[in-house]
Design a protein around this motif. Structure first.
Motif, PDB file in Angstrom:
ATOM      1  N   PHE A 117      14.678  23.632  38.756  1.00 55.05           N
ATOM      2  CA  PHE A 117      15.084  23.064  37.479  1.00 55.05           C
ATOM      3  C   PHE A 117      15.289  24.149  36.425  1.00 55.05           C
ATOM      4  O   PHE A 117      16.236  24.092  35.622  1.00 55.05           O
ATOM      5  CB  PHE A 117      14.038  22.056  36.999  1.00 55.05           C
ATOM      6  N   ARG A 118      14.425  25.151  36.419  1.00 51.37           N
ATOM      7  CA  ARG A 118      14.572  26.222  35.436  1.00 51.37           C
ATOM      8  C   ARG A 118      15.812  27.056  35.716  1.00 51.37           C
ATOM      9  O   ARG A 118      16.419  27.616  34.803  1.00 51.37           O
ATOM     10  CB  ARG A 118      13.314  27.091  35.404  1.00 51.37           C
ATOM     11  N   SER A 161      14.669   4.366  33.725  1.00 57.00           N
ATOM     12  CA  SER A 161      15.565   4.165  34.870  1.00 57.00           C
ATOM     13  C   SER A 161      14.864   4.329  36.204  1.00 57.00           C
ATOM     14  O   SER A 161      15.208   3.673  37.174  1.00 57.00           O
ATOM     15  CB  SER A 161      16.728   5.167  34.836  1.00 57.00           C
ATOM     16  N   PHE A 162      13.889   5.235  36.261  1.00 58.31           N
ATOM     17  CA  PHE A 162      13.267   5.552  37.554  1.00 58.31           C
ATOM     18  C   PHE A 162      11.769   5.233  37.542  1.00 58.31           C
ATOM     19  O   PHE A 162      11.139   5.305  36.495  1.00 58.31           O
ATOM     20  CB  PHE A 162      13.452   7.045  37.876  1.00 58.31           C
ATOM     21  N   PRO A 163      11.201   4.936  38.723  1.00 54.43           N
ATOM     22  CA  PRO A 163       9.769   4.618  38.780  1.00 54.43           C
ATOM     23  C   PRO A 163       8.863   5.839  38.771  1.00 54.43           C
ATOM     24  O   PRO A 163       7.653   5.717  38.836  1.00 54.43           O
ATOM     25  CB  PRO A 163       9.636   3.866  40.108  1.00 54.43           C
ATOM     26  N   GLN A 164       9.414   7.035  38.710  1.00 54.61           N
ATOM     27  CA  GLN A 164       8.612   8.256  38.784  1.00 54.61           C
ATOM     28  C   GLN A 164       7.729   8.431  37.547  1.00 54.61           C
ATOM     29  O   GLN A 164       8.004   7.862  36.494  1.00 54.61           O
ATOM     30  CB  GLN A 164       9.535   9.470  38.893  1.00 54.61           C
ATOM     31  N   VAL A 165       6.653   9.216  37.700  1.00 58.38           N
ATOM     32  CA  VAL A 165       5.789   9.499  36.550  1.00 58.38           C
ATOM     33  C   VAL A 165       5.710  10.998  36.272  1.00 58.38           C
ATOM     34  O   VAL A 165       4.827  11.454  35.555  1.00 58.38           O
ATOM     35  CB  VAL A 165       4.378   8.905  36.731  1.00 58.38           C
ATOM     36  N   TYR A 166       6.613  11.788  36.854  1.00 62.81           N
ATOM     37  CA  TYR A 166       6.739  13.199  36.494  1.00 62.81           C
ATOM     38  C   TYR A 166       8.105  13.370  35.837  1.00 62.81           C
ATOM     39  O   TYR A 166       9.008  12.545  36.077  1.00 62.81           O
ATOM     40  CB  TYR A 166       6.661  14.086  37.747  1.00 62.81           C
ATOM     41  N   PHE A 167       8.268  14.400  35.013  1.00 63.33           N
ATOM     42  CA  PHE A 167       9.556  14.602  34.357  1.00 63.33           C
ATOM     43  C   PHE A 167       9.836  16.081  34.157  1.00 63.33           C
ATOM     44  O   PHE A 167       8.917  16.859  33.950  1.00 63.33           O
ATOM     45  CB  PHE A 167       9.587  13.894  32.995  1.00 63.33           C
ATOM     46  N   PHE A 168      11.114  16.422  34.231  1.00 62.76           N
ATOM     47  CA  PHE A 168      11.549  17.778  33.909  1.00 62.76           C
ATOM     48  C   PHE A 168      12.411  17.719  32.667  1.00 62.76           C
ATOM     49  O   PHE A 168      13.114  16.735  32.437  1.00 62.76           O
ATOM     50  CB  PHE A 168      12.342  18.383  35.075  1.00 62.76           C
ATOM     51  N   ASN A 169      12.347  18.770  31.862  1.00 59.90           N
ATOM     52  CA  ASN A 169      13.111  18.765  30.628  1.00 59.90           C
ATOM     53  C   ASN A 169      13.475  20.183  30.227  1.00 59.90           C
ATOM     54  O   ASN A 169      12.639  21.085  30.256  1.00 59.90           O
ATOM     55  CB  ASN A 169      12.283  18.093  29.522  1.00 59.90           C
ATOM     56  N   HIS A 170      14.751  20.356  29.825  1.00 59.34           N
ATOM     57  CA  HIS A 170      15.208  21.698  29.460  1.00 59.34           C
ATOM     58  C   HIS A 170      14.534  22.205  28.188  1.00 59.34           C
ATOM     59  O   HIS A 170      14.402  23.400  27.986  1.00 59.34           O
ATOM     60  CB  HIS A 170      16.728  21.699  29.251  1.00 59.34           C
ATOM     61  N   VAL A 171      14.099  21.280  27.328  1.00 63.88           N
ATOM     62  CA  VAL A 171      13.513  21.696  26.055  1.00 63.88           C
ATOM     63  C   VAL A 171      12.025  22.006  26.185  1.00 63.88           C
ATOM     64  O   VAL A 171      11.561  23.034  25.705  1.00 63.88           O
ATOM     65  CB  VAL A 171      13.758  20.621  24.970  1.00 63.88           C
ATOM     66  N   TRP A 172      11.277  21.121  26.861  1.00 62.21           N
ATOM     67  CA  TRP A 172       9.827  21.343  26.879  1.00 62.21           C
ATOM     68  C   TRP A 172       9.257  21.626  28.267  1.00 62.21           C
ATOM     69  O   TRP A 172       8.034  21.627  28.459  1.00 62.21           O
ATOM     70  CB  TRP A 172       9.075  20.202  26.201  1.00 62.21           C
ATOM     71  N   VAL A 185       5.332  31.456  31.779  1.00 63.91           N
ATOM     72  CA  VAL A 185       6.559  32.237  31.967  1.00 63.91           C
ATOM     73  C   VAL A 185       7.770  31.308  32.037  1.00 63.91           C
ATOM     74  O   VAL A 185       8.801  31.549  31.418  1.00 63.91           O
ATOM     75  CB  VAL A 185       6.466  33.097  33.252  1.00 63.91           C
ATOM     76  N   LEU A 186       7.613  30.197  32.774  1.00 63.15           N
ATOM     77  CA  LEU A 186       8.761  29.342  33.071  1.00 63.15           C
ATOM     78  C   LEU A 186       9.079  28.310  31.985  1.00 63.15           C
ATOM     79  O   LEU A 186      10.163  27.756  31.966  1.00 63.15           O
ATOM     80  CB  LEU A 186       8.537  28.611  34.398  1.00 63.15           C
ATOM     81  N   PHE A 187       8.151  28.027  31.103  1.00 61.00           N
ATOM     82  CA  PHE A 187       8.434  27.036  30.057  1.00 61.00           C
ATOM     83  C   PHE A 187       9.039  27.660  28.792  1.00 61.00           C
ATOM     84  O   PHE A 187      10.198  27.406  28.482  1.00 61.00           O
ATOM     85  CB  PHE A 187       7.175  26.233  29.706  1.00 61.00           C
ATOM     86  N   PRO A 188       8.277  28.484  28.032  1.00 64.89           N
ATOM     87  CA  PRO A 188       8.793  28.881  26.710  1.00 64.89           C
ATOM     88  C   PRO A 188      10.044  29.760  26.753  1.00 64.89           C
ATOM     89  O   PRO A 188      10.999  29.493  26.005  1.00 64.89           O
ATOM     90  CB  PRO A 188       7.618  29.647  26.084  1.00 64.89           C
TER      91      PRO A 188
END
Ligand SMILES: [Zn+2]
Length: 702
Positions: free
Chosen positions: A159-160, A127-138, A80-83
């Motif tokens: 984020f959504r 830039s950041f040491p994190q290994v999770y990511f948020f993205n408006h496209v995917w 629901v929250l991605f596509p």
């Protein structure tokens, strides 16, 4: 997508791919010149239409997940929250470009979407040491999938909501001057976006180092490290010992690989989290310790419970950055990255050497399979433990037979064959000769079988599905690690009610009931008595504590009889020690009553109870008692079975400056007939003792 591992699951992977395709598709058709005449309403309908096609794709995945039982609410949440937002994000960009009547609208739209999809990712990645990511496209990438449990989080919803605000801004911007309503709409959305962007770290959207440091709160500097640790979860003694371990391992690794230690201007940053759950929240990896090698500054990220098992391994990754390639400061061959770390820190098993684990599992990988394991794709496709141990054993062979210079060259270029004077085939043949000479016993075979039969995430039927009892068990473990006993007991009770048949959960549940003196409550479960030894043993303990000694003794005899069918010497000793009522009572005092006896009473305990007592002293972090018990055991008759406890004691006694006791203890342990892996580990403790003697005073004066 159905036959593809992970993508075939109705979960975040397939949802992210659908979102990515949906965003580009929508952007492309919105910017298409032929739709110039579209009204806002038909624009909206066209967007809905594209989303409809995307969700049509999801249908078979959804149906299949319902049939095979892999369906989860989180999976639905991701779909629901991605596509849906992504389709409208892409569409609103294409529509804006079209409405502004710019030249080459399609190219322009695709370019902007590429920037948003990949540019933003790369920017955050470097830039950041994190290994999770948020993205408006995917959508989002939740972190290393080895951790398995992946949920829709508040951060994702936040984020959504930002994606939605972007869509509102982009949608109403072309008609900004048309009416006041539109002006308000764009203005309010922009203002909200502005506010949202100032709270990204707090909302868990990005994790800059400064924010992680602030959350952890603790800081300690040593000659080569900056340690940032959770202040509430590490005592001064603990963090100082861990700091010294950092220096000790760095010293060992740099010597073995013949490289320099970092200078004082480029100290290694070590981020030490309270527990896996805090680490998951702050950087996106749960139990997985990691080194972001791709970043310029050296750093490692470990949760407290994983330090003992993975600190040296992770430090090897940090040190290897010095001879990594210029793009990611590591090797393109993941087999070499992990193989080198395992070769330097061969701690895959406490009982067997890495050579023994590999040697026990015939047929050994041939030259072609090894070439595959050292390729980029070969490594993560297979079972992780197999690849780690096998590459580790092979790299150890290379390190033992050639100069470190060669492995560095192989590492930098990602090509093993070119770095060595002989062919890859003969390297593998030489390694096989070493394996052939490696003695293997039944223990090694069992270790090998257990390690090598762990399923890779790609082989599991439902890669992301966690059964409810284990979700409750997970939160129980979280609360224990976070020192919240009341909440822990609540989760444990929940896990117990969901799966009373699980021995793991039941034993823990019964432990707390016994501590509270609720023996009758534990005994109520005897209706479920089965052939489980642990259950029967705890039932006899509960009966003993209720004062019914004769009955308790009969139950114990019954358990012992069960054991004869499946002999297990550790448990056998735990049972046999109960034949003596005094020892039985002592054991109950230690186990359920947290008693720490003085030297005289300690010496009267049976060996199995002494070990239990030492473990309890470690649980309670009573350093004084640990030193006391270490002193007594260093002079006692020893038994191979308690090797782990001895090593632990030697480690701490060394650290606390009782060098003579530690040296005597090592001497005493050496007189036992030790397995090869035990010899390795004892040698490591001896090196630790030498290091502490030489360097502790200069690091921590007083
Ligand atoms: Zn590693």
């Amino acid at each position: 997508m159905l036959p593809v591992p992970l993508l075939g699951d109705f979960h975040f992977e397939s949802a992210a791919l659908a979102a990515l395709i949906g965003a580009f598709w929508a952007g492309w058709s919105a910017s298409a010149a032929k739709s110039i005449g579209l009204s806002p309403k038909s624009d909206f309908l066209q967007g809905v239409g594209i989303a409809g096609y995307i969700y049509l794709v999801a249908l078979p995945l959804l149906i299949f997940s319902l049939i095979n039982g892999c369906f989860s609410i989180d999976g639905l949440g991701f779909w629901v929250l991605f596509p849906l937002p992504s389709v409208f994000f892409g569409y609103s960009i294409g529509r804006l470009i079209r409405r502004l009547q710019l030249s080459a609208p399609k190219t322009m739209t695709i370019f902007i979407l590429l920037l948003a999809a990949a540019g933003e990712l790369l920017l955050e990645f470097f830039s950041f040491p994190q290994v999770y990511f948020f993205n408006h496209v995917w959508g989002s990438w939740p972190g290393p999938i080895y951790d398995e449990a992946i949920h829709v989080t508040g951060s994702l919803l936040y984020f959504r909501m930002m994606s939605l605000l972007w869509i509102v801004v982009l949608w109403y911007l072309p008609d900004f001057f048309k009416n006041t309503e539109n002006k308000w709409m764009v203005g309010m959305a922009l203002l909200s976006l502005l506010l949202s962007y100032t709270h990204l770290p707090e909302m868990g959207i990005i994790s800059p180092r400064g924010y992680i440091r602030q959350q952890l709160g603790g800081h300690l500097e040593t000659p080569h490290f900056q340690l940032y640790y959770d202040k509430a979860h590490y005592s001064d003694t603990e963090i100082q010992r861990i700091a010294l371990k950092h220096e000790f391992y760095l010293d060992q690794i740099t010597r073995e690989l013949e490289v320099d230690k970092p200078d004082s201007a480029h100290k290694i940053e070590s981020y030490l989290y309270a527990h896996a759950w805090q680490k998951k929240r702050l950087v996106g990896a749960k139990f997985t310790s990691y080194v972001p090698v791709w970043l310029k500054d050296d750093q490692l990220h470990i949760a407290k419970q994983q330090i003992a098992s993975s600190l040296k391994h992770e430090l090897a990754h940090v040190v290897a950055k010095q001879f990594g390639n210029r793009w990611i400061h590591a090797s393109w061959s993941i087999g070499l990255i992990e193989g080198l770390a395992v070769a330097v820190a061969p701690d895959e098993s406490p009982r067997s050497t890495i050579n023994q684990i590999v040697a026990a599992d015939k047929p050994w990988p041939d030259s072609r399979e090894m070439q595959d394991a050292f390729s980029f794709w070969g490594f993560y496709g297979g079972r992780a433990t197999v690849n780690y141990t096998t590459s580790g054993s092979f790299v150890q062979f290379l390190l033992n037979h050639y100069t470190p210079e060669r492995i560095k060259q192989a590492y930098r270029s990602g090509n093993v064959a070119n770095a060595y004077p002989v062919s890859f085939d003969s390297l593998v043949a030489g390694w096989h000769r070493v394996l052939k000479k490696t003695p293997v016993d039944t223990v090694d075979r069992a270790v090998s079988h257990r390690l090598f039969s762990q399923l890779s995430i790609f082989e599991q039927a439902c890669p992301h599905k966690i059964a409810p009892p284990y979700a409750a068990w997970d939160s129980y473990r979280y609360y224990v690690a976070d020192y919240d006993t009341a909440a822990a007991l609540k989760s444990l009770q929940q896990a117990y009610e969901l799966a009373p048949q699980s021995e793991l959960i039941w034993a823990q549940w019964a432990y707390y009931k016994m501590r509270e003196g609720e023996y009758s409550r534990v005994l109520k479960d005897t209706v479920q008595a089965d052939s489980s030894l642990i259950r029967n043993l705890i039932f006899s303990d509960a009966t003993f504590m209720k004062g019914n000694q004769d009955r308790a003794r009969r139950m114990l005899a019954h358990t012992d009889a069960l054991l004869r069918e499946a002999p297990d010497s550790l448990l056998q000793r735990a049972i046999r020690t109960r034949y003596d009522s005094l020892q039985w009572a002592r054991r109950m005092q230690i186990h359920y009553g947290d008693s720490l006896f003085g030297p005289e009473k300690f010496q009267e305990l049976t060996p199995v109870n002494q070990v239990k007592q030492v473990q309890k002293a470690f649980d309670l972090k009573n350093w004084k008692k640990i030193t006391e018990y270490g002193q007594i055991l260093s002079q006692s008759a020893l038994d191979n079975m308690w090797f782990d406890t001895y090593l632990n004691l030697i480690d701490y006694v060394s650290y606390f400056g009782k060098y003579k006791v530690a040296a005597d203890f090592i001497q005493n342990v050496r007189s036992l007939k030790l397995r090869p892996r035990y010899q390795q580990r004892l040698a490591q403790e001896q090196a630790w003792l030498r290091f502490v003697k030489q360097h502790k005073a200069e690091l921590f004066p007083g």
